[in-house]
Design a protein around this motif. Structure first.
Motif, PDB file in Angstrom:
ATOM      1  N   GLN A   8       0.830  -1.203   0.000  1.00 49.36           N
ATOM      2  CA  GLN A   8       0.000   0.000   0.000  1.00 49.36           C
ATOM      3  C   GLN A   8       0.866   1.256   0.000  1.00 49.36           C
ATOM      4  OE1 GLN A   8      -2.273  -0.943   3.469  1.00 49.36           O
ATOM      5  NE2 GLN A   8      -4.009  -1.751   2.295  1.00 49.36           N
ATOM      6  N   LEU A   9       1.972   1.253   0.765  1.00 52.37           N
ATOM      7  CA  LEU A   9       2.899   2.391   0.759  1.00 52.37           C
ATOM      8  C   LEU A   9       3.533   2.570  -0.614  1.00 52.37           C
ATOM      9  CD1 LEU A   9       4.670   2.027   4.212  1.00 52.37           C
ATOM     10  CD2 LEU A   9       3.070   3.795   3.504  1.00 52.37           C
ATOM     11  N   ALA A  10       3.877   1.463  -1.278  1.00 45.08           N
ATOM     12  CA  ALA A  10       4.470   1.533  -2.612  1.00 45.08           C
ATOM     13  C   ALA A  10       3.487   2.137  -3.609  1.00 45.08           C
ATOM     14  CB  ALA A  10       4.914   0.149  -3.063  1.00 45.08           C
ATOM     15  N   ILE A  11       2.240   1.746  -3.537  1.00 49.02           N
ATOM     16  CA  ILE A  11       1.221   2.290  -4.447  1.00 49.02           C
ATOM     17  C   ILE A  11       1.025   3.779  -4.190  1.00 49.02           C
ATOM     18  CG2 ILE A  11      -1.245   2.227  -5.012  1.00 49.02           C
ATOM     19  CD1 ILE A  11      -1.081  -0.839  -4.552  1.00 49.02           C
ATOM     20  N   ILE A  12       0.993   4.184  -2.935  1.00 48.24           N
ATOM     21  CA  ILE A  12       0.852   5.607  -2.593  1.00 48.24           C
ATOM     22  C   ILE A  12       2.052   6.388  -3.112  1.00 48.24           C
ATOM     23  CG2 ILE A  12       0.827   7.240  -0.667  1.00 48.24           C
ATOM     24  CD1 ILE A  12      -0.849   5.141   0.871  1.00 48.24           C
ATOM     25  N   ALA A  13       3.258   5.834  -2.967  1.00 45.14           N
ATOM     26  CA  ALA A  13       4.466   6.513  -3.455  1.00 45.14           C
ATOM     27  C   ALA A  13       4.433   6.677  -4.971  1.00 45.14           C
ATOM     28  CB  ALA A  13       5.706   5.738  -3.031  1.00 45.14           C
ATOM     29  N   ILE A  14       3.969   5.667  -5.687  1.00 43.67           N
ATOM     30  CA  ILE A  14       3.871   5.756  -7.149  1.00 43.67           C
ATOM     31  C   ILE A  14       2.861   6.814  -7.554  1.00 43.67           C
ATOM     32  CG2 ILE A  14       3.126   4.492  -9.210  1.00 43.67           C
ATOM     33  CD1 ILE A  14       4.379   1.974  -7.901  1.00 43.67           C
ATOM     34  N   ILE A  15       1.727   6.861  -6.893  1.00 40.96           N
ATOM     35  CA  ILE A  15       0.696   7.861  -7.217  1.00 40.96           C
ATOM     36  C   ILE A  15       1.219   9.272  -6.953  1.00 40.96           C
ATOM     37  CG2 ILE A  15      -1.570   8.751  -6.531  1.00 40.96           C
ATOM     38  CD1 ILE A  15      -2.416   5.806  -6.094  1.00 40.96           C
ATOM     39  N   VAL A  16       1.903   9.468  -5.829  1.00 43.20           N
ATOM     40  CA  VAL A  16       2.452  10.785  -5.510  1.00 43.20           C
ATOM     41  C   VAL A  16       3.499  11.187  -6.537  1.00 43.20           C
ATOM     42  CG1 VAL A  16       3.861  12.038  -3.816  1.00 43.20           C
ATOM     43  CG2 VAL A  16       1.924  10.679  -3.057  1.00 43.20           C
ATOM     44  N   ALA A  17       4.350  10.239  -6.960  1.00 42.05           N
ATOM     45  CA  ALA A  17       5.369  10.531  -7.971  1.00 42.05           C
ATOM     46  C   ALA A  17       4.731  10.897  -9.296  1.00 42.05           C
ATOM     47  CB  ALA A  17       6.303   9.339  -8.138  1.00 42.05           C
ATOM     48  N   LEU A  18       3.646  10.233  -9.645  1.00 39.88           N
ATOM     49  CA  LEU A  18       2.953  10.565 -10.894  1.00 39.88           C
ATOM     50  C   LEU A  18       2.285  11.931 -10.835  1.00 39.88           C
ATOM     51  CD1 LEU A  18       1.333   7.124 -11.791  1.00 39.88           C
ATOM     52  CD2 LEU A  18       3.215   8.267 -12.977  1.00 39.88           C
ATOM     53  N   LEU A  19       1.745  12.281  -9.675  1.00 40.66           N
ATOM     54  CA  LEU A  19       1.055  13.563  -9.533  1.00 40.66           C
ATOM     55  C   LEU A  19       2.027  14.746  -9.557  1.00 40.66           C
ATOM     56  CD1 LEU A  19      -1.640  12.795  -6.810  1.00 40.66           C
ATOM     57  CD2 LEU A  19      -2.031  13.277  -9.225  1.00 40.66           C
ATOM     58  N   ARG A  24       9.943  17.723  -9.016  1.00 44.06           N
ATOM     59  CA  ARG A  24       9.249  18.508  -7.987  1.00 44.06           C
ATOM     60  C   ARG A  24       9.410  17.866  -6.610  1.00 44.06           C
ATOM     61  NH1 ARG A  24       7.535  23.209  -6.081  1.00 44.06           N
ATOM     62  NH2 ARG A  24       5.535  23.063  -5.068  1.00 44.06           N
ATOM     63  N   LEU A  25       9.335  16.539  -6.532  1.00 42.83           N
ATOM     64  CA  LEU A  25       9.513  15.846  -5.255  1.00 42.83           C
ATOM     65  C   LEU A  25      10.927  16.041  -4.729  1.00 42.83           C
ATOM     66  CD1 LEU A  25       7.592  12.496  -5.803  1.00 42.83           C
ATOM     67  CD2 LEU A  25       6.917  14.430  -4.394  1.00 42.83           C
ATOM     68  N   SER A  26      11.911  16.052  -5.621  1.00 44.66           N
ATOM     69  CA  SER A  26      13.292  16.284  -5.211  1.00 44.66           C
ATOM     70  C   SER A  26      13.448  17.679  -4.625  1.00 44.66           C
ATOM     71  CB  SER A  26      14.225  16.116  -6.404  1.00 44.66           C
ATOM     72  OG  SER A  26      15.540  16.465  -6.073  1.00 44.66           O
ATOM     73  N   THR A  27      12.818  18.660  -5.262  1.00 41.86           N
ATOM     74  CA  THR A  27      12.871  20.039  -4.772  1.00 41.86           C
ATOM     75  C   THR A  27      12.193  20.159  -3.412  1.00 41.86           C
ATOM     76  OG1 THR A  27      12.815  20.832  -7.047  1.00 41.86           O
ATOM     77  CG2 THR A  27      12.281  22.424  -5.329  1.00 41.86           C
ATOM     78  N   ILE A  28      11.050  19.522  -3.267  1.00 44.38           N
ATOM     79  CA  ILE A  28      10.325  19.561  -1.994  1.00 44.38           C
ATOM     80  C   ILE A  28      11.165  18.909  -0.889  1.00 44.38           C
ATOM     81  CG2 ILE A  28       8.315  18.651  -0.744  1.00 44.38           C
ATOM     82  CD1 ILE A  28       6.725  18.983  -3.358  1.00 44.38           C
ATOM     83  N   GLY A  29      11.780  17.764  -1.186  1.00 38.30           N
ATOM     84  CA  GLY A  29      12.623  17.086  -0.210  1.00 38.30           C
ATOM     85  C   GLY A  29      13.805  17.934   0.213  1.00 38.30           C
ATOM     86  N   SER A  30      14.413  18.618  -0.747  1.00 39.93           N
ATOM     87  CA  SER A  30      15.547  19.497  -0.442  1.00 39.93           C
ATOM     88  C   SER A  30      15.103  20.658   0.441  1.00 39.93           C
ATOM     89  CB  SER A  30      16.157  20.015  -1.737  1.00 39.93           C
ATOM     90  OG  SER A  30      17.162  20.943  -1.476  1.00 39.93           O
ATOM     91  N   ASP A  31      13.965  21.248   0.114  1.00 35.02           N
ATOM     92  CA  ASP A  31      13.446  22.369   0.906  1.00 35.02           C
ATOM     93  C   ASP A  31      13.111  21.943   2.333  1.00 35.02           C
ATOM     94  OD1 ASP A  31      13.692  23.982  -1.294  1.00 35.02           O
ATOM     95  OD2 ASP A  31      11.562  23.939  -1.826  1.00 35.02           O
TER      96      ASP A  31
END
Length: 65
Positions: A8-19, A24-31
């Motif tokens: 379930q965590l893997a599916i959520i991570a894939i959906i978030v990456a697609l969205l 953008r996720l890399s930038t958010i993580g850095s911030d």
């Protein structure tokens, strides 16, 4: 109630990456990392300042005051 499984965590991570996209996720993580580092630094500075201001005064200093 059951907890969240690895699948379930893997599916959520894939959906978030697609969205948001990986860039953008890399930038958010850095911030977020920079913000946490600044917060920790400010907290350690505050603790250091509080320790310095709470040190007991000597007898000579207390007589002058």
């Amino acid at each position: 109630m059951m907890g969240i499984s690895v699948w379930q965590l893997a599916i959520i991570a894939i959906i978030v990456a697609l969205l948001f996209g990986t860039k953008r996720l890399s930038t958010i993580g850095s911030d977020v990392g920079t913000t946490i580092k600044g917060f920790k630094s400010a907290m350690s500075d505050d603790v250091t300042n509080n320790k310095l201001s709470q040190e007991p005064t000597t007898k000579a200093e207390s007589k002058e005051a």
